[in-house]
Design a protein around this motif. Structure first.
Motif, short mmCIF file in Angstrom:
data_model
loop_
_atom_site.label_atom_id
_atom_site.label_comp_id
_atom_site.label_asym_id
_atom_site.label_seq_id
_atom_site.Cartn_x
_atom_site.Cartn_y
_atom_site.Cartn_z
N ALA A 100 0.83 -1.21 0.00
CA ALA A 100 0.00 0.00 0.00
C ALA A 100 0.87 1.26 0.00
O ALA A 100 0.58 2.22 -0.74
CB ALA A 100 -0.94 -0.01 1.21
N GLN A 101 1.94 1.25 0.78
CA GLN A 101 2.85 2.40 0.81
C GLN A 101 3.47 2.63 -0.56
O GLN A 101 3.57 3.77 -1.04
CB GLN A 101 3.94 2.18 1.86
CG GLN A 101 3.42 2.22 3.27
CD GLN A 101 4.41 1.67 4.29
OE1 GLN A 101 5.14 0.72 4.01
NE2 GLN A 101 4.42 2.27 5.47
N ARG A 102 3.89 1.55 -1.20
CA ARG A 102 4.50 1.66 -2.53
C ARG A 102 3.51 2.20 -3.55
O ARG A 102 3.82 3.12 -4.31
CB ARG A 102 5.03 0.29 -2.99
CG ARG A 102 5.64 0.31 -4.40
CD ARG A 102 6.07 -1.07 -4.85
NE ARG A 102 5.06 -2.10 -4.74
CZ ARG A 102 4.05 -2.30 -5.61
NH1 ARG A 102 3.92 -1.51 -6.66
NH2 ARG A 102 3.20 -3.28 -5.43
N VAL A 103 2.29 1.67 -3.55
CA VAL A 103 1.29 2.07 -4.54
C VAL A 103 0.91 3.54 -4.36
O VAL A 103 0.82 4.29 -5.35
CB VAL A 103 0.05 1.15 -4.49
CG1 VAL A 103 -1.08 1.69 -5.35
CG2 VAL A 103 0.43 -0.26 -4.93
N VAL A 104 0.67 4.00 -3.12
CA VAL A 104 0.32 5.41 -2.95
C VAL A 104 1.48 6.31 -3.34
O VAL A 104 1.27 7.39 -3.90
CB VAL A 104 -0.22 5.76 -1.54
CG1 VAL A 104 -1.50 5.02 -1.24
CG2 VAL A 104 0.81 5.59 -0.47
N GLY A 105 2.70 5.86 -3.09
CA GLY A 105 3.87 6.62 -3.51
C GLY A 105 3.95 6.74 -5.02
O GLY A 105 4.27 7.81 -5.56
N GLU A 106 3.64 5.65 -5.72
CA GLU A 106 3.64 5.66 -7.18
C GLU A 106 2.59 6.61 -7.74
O GLU A 106 2.72 7.11 -8.85
CB GLU A 106 3.42 4.25 -7.73
CG GLU A 106 4.60 3.32 -7.50
CD GLU A 106 4.29 1.87 -7.82
OE1 GLU A 106 3.12 1.52 -8.09
OE2 GLU A 106 5.24 1.05 -7.77
N LYS A 107 1.54 6.85 -6.97
CA LYS A 107 0.47 7.76 -7.40
C LYS A 107 0.73 9.19 -6.96
O LYS A 107 -0.12 10.06 -7.09
CB LYS A 107 -0.88 7.29 -6.85
CG LYS A 107 -1.34 5.95 -7.40
CD LYS A 107 -1.72 6.08 -8.85
CE LYS A 107 -2.32 4.78 -9.35
NZ LYS A 107 -2.79 4.88 -10.72
N GLY A 108 1.91 9.44 -6.39
CA GLY A 108 2.29 10.80 -6.05
C GLY A 108 1.93 11.26 -4.65
O GLY A 108 1.98 12.46 -4.36
N PHE A 109 1.59 10.33 -3.76
CA PHE A 109 1.27 10.68 -2.39
C PHE A 109 2.42 10.29 -1.48
O PHE A 109 3.14 9.32 -1.75
CB PHE A 109 -0.02 9.97 -1.93
CG PHE A 109 -1.24 10.44 -2.67
CD1 PHE A 109 -1.88 11.61 -2.33
CD2 PHE A 109 -1.74 9.70 -3.74
CE1 PHE A 109 -3.00 12.05 -3.02
CE2 PHE A 109 -2.86 10.13 -4.44
CZ PHE A 109 -3.49 11.31 -4.08
N ASP A 110 2.59 11.03 -0.40
CA ASP A 110 3.62 10.76 0.58
C ASP A 110 3.04 9.84 1.66
O ASP A 110 2.27 10.28 2.51
CB ASP A 110 4.10 12.09 1.18
CG ASP A 110 5.20 11.92 2.20
OD1 ASP A 110 5.49 10.79 2.64
OD2 ASP A 110 5.78 12.96 2.60
N ALA A 111 3.41 8.57 1.62
CA ALA A 111 2.86 7.58 2.55
C ALA A 111 3.16 7.97 4.00
O ALA A 111 2.30 7.83 4.87
CB ALA A 111 3.40 6.19 2.25
#
Length: 177
Positions: A100-111
């Protein structure tokens, strides 16, 4: 939203101790899962996070693996049925969290910033599943860039906050079971 595994509700034949489960033993389930089950869980988490508009689902092998590991840990640690269920749910979310951390990071969010935002909630809020309204407020606060205010991002962040919430409330439920 709760991340639930139906098979974990079936664990009920274990005798209940007269004391709360020791939080130091909650990671037992994760340690008893084999690499193939962990890999499937991570793949399912990635798929779930990438599928907007769908309820998260997991392969039946994940449910069986978590159930088997939780049952074995319950016997090893004399957990109550409630602690066993909470430990299995905790393991699901804890193992899926790096994905989940990786995916949100890939979408431009800071986990890390999202996690800080969740941790800023009152403890009594974090120790139970988030309500839809609470989740919506977290999402609104997280998406200040108008270009990122999409349904897909809202669903992604809802699932991310569900992982965080599940880890927290399952650990709480385990410790009081």
């Amino acid at each position: 939203m709760r991340i639930l595994m139906p098979a974990l509700f079936a664990v009920g034949a274990i005798s209940a101790p007269a004391y709360a489960a020791d939080l130091a033993t909650i990671d037992c389930v994760s340690t008893k899962l084999d690499a193939a089950i962990k890999a499937q869980l991570e793949a399912d988490a990635a798929r779930n996070l990438g599928e907007a508009g769908k309820r998260p689902t997991y392969d039946p092998s994940v449910s069986r693996g978590l159930n088997d590991a939780a049952t074995a840990c319950a016997k090893d640690n004399n957990w109550s049925p409630a602690a066993t269920k909470a430990a299995g749910i905790y393991a699901l979310a804890k193992i899926g969290m790096p994905t989940a951390q990786r995916v949100v990071g890939e979408k431009g969010f800071d986990a890390a910033a999202l996690e800080d935002q969740f941790q800023a909630l009152p403890e009594e809020t974090r120790d139970r599943p988030l309500t839809a309204a609470e989740n919506q407020e977290l999402i609104k606060a997280a998406v200040t860039d108008e270009a990122k205010q999409t349904r897909e991002n809202a669903e992604l962040l809802a699932e991310f906050f569900a992982f965080l919430s599940t880890i927290q409330y399952a650990a709480h439920d385990f410790s009081v079971a």
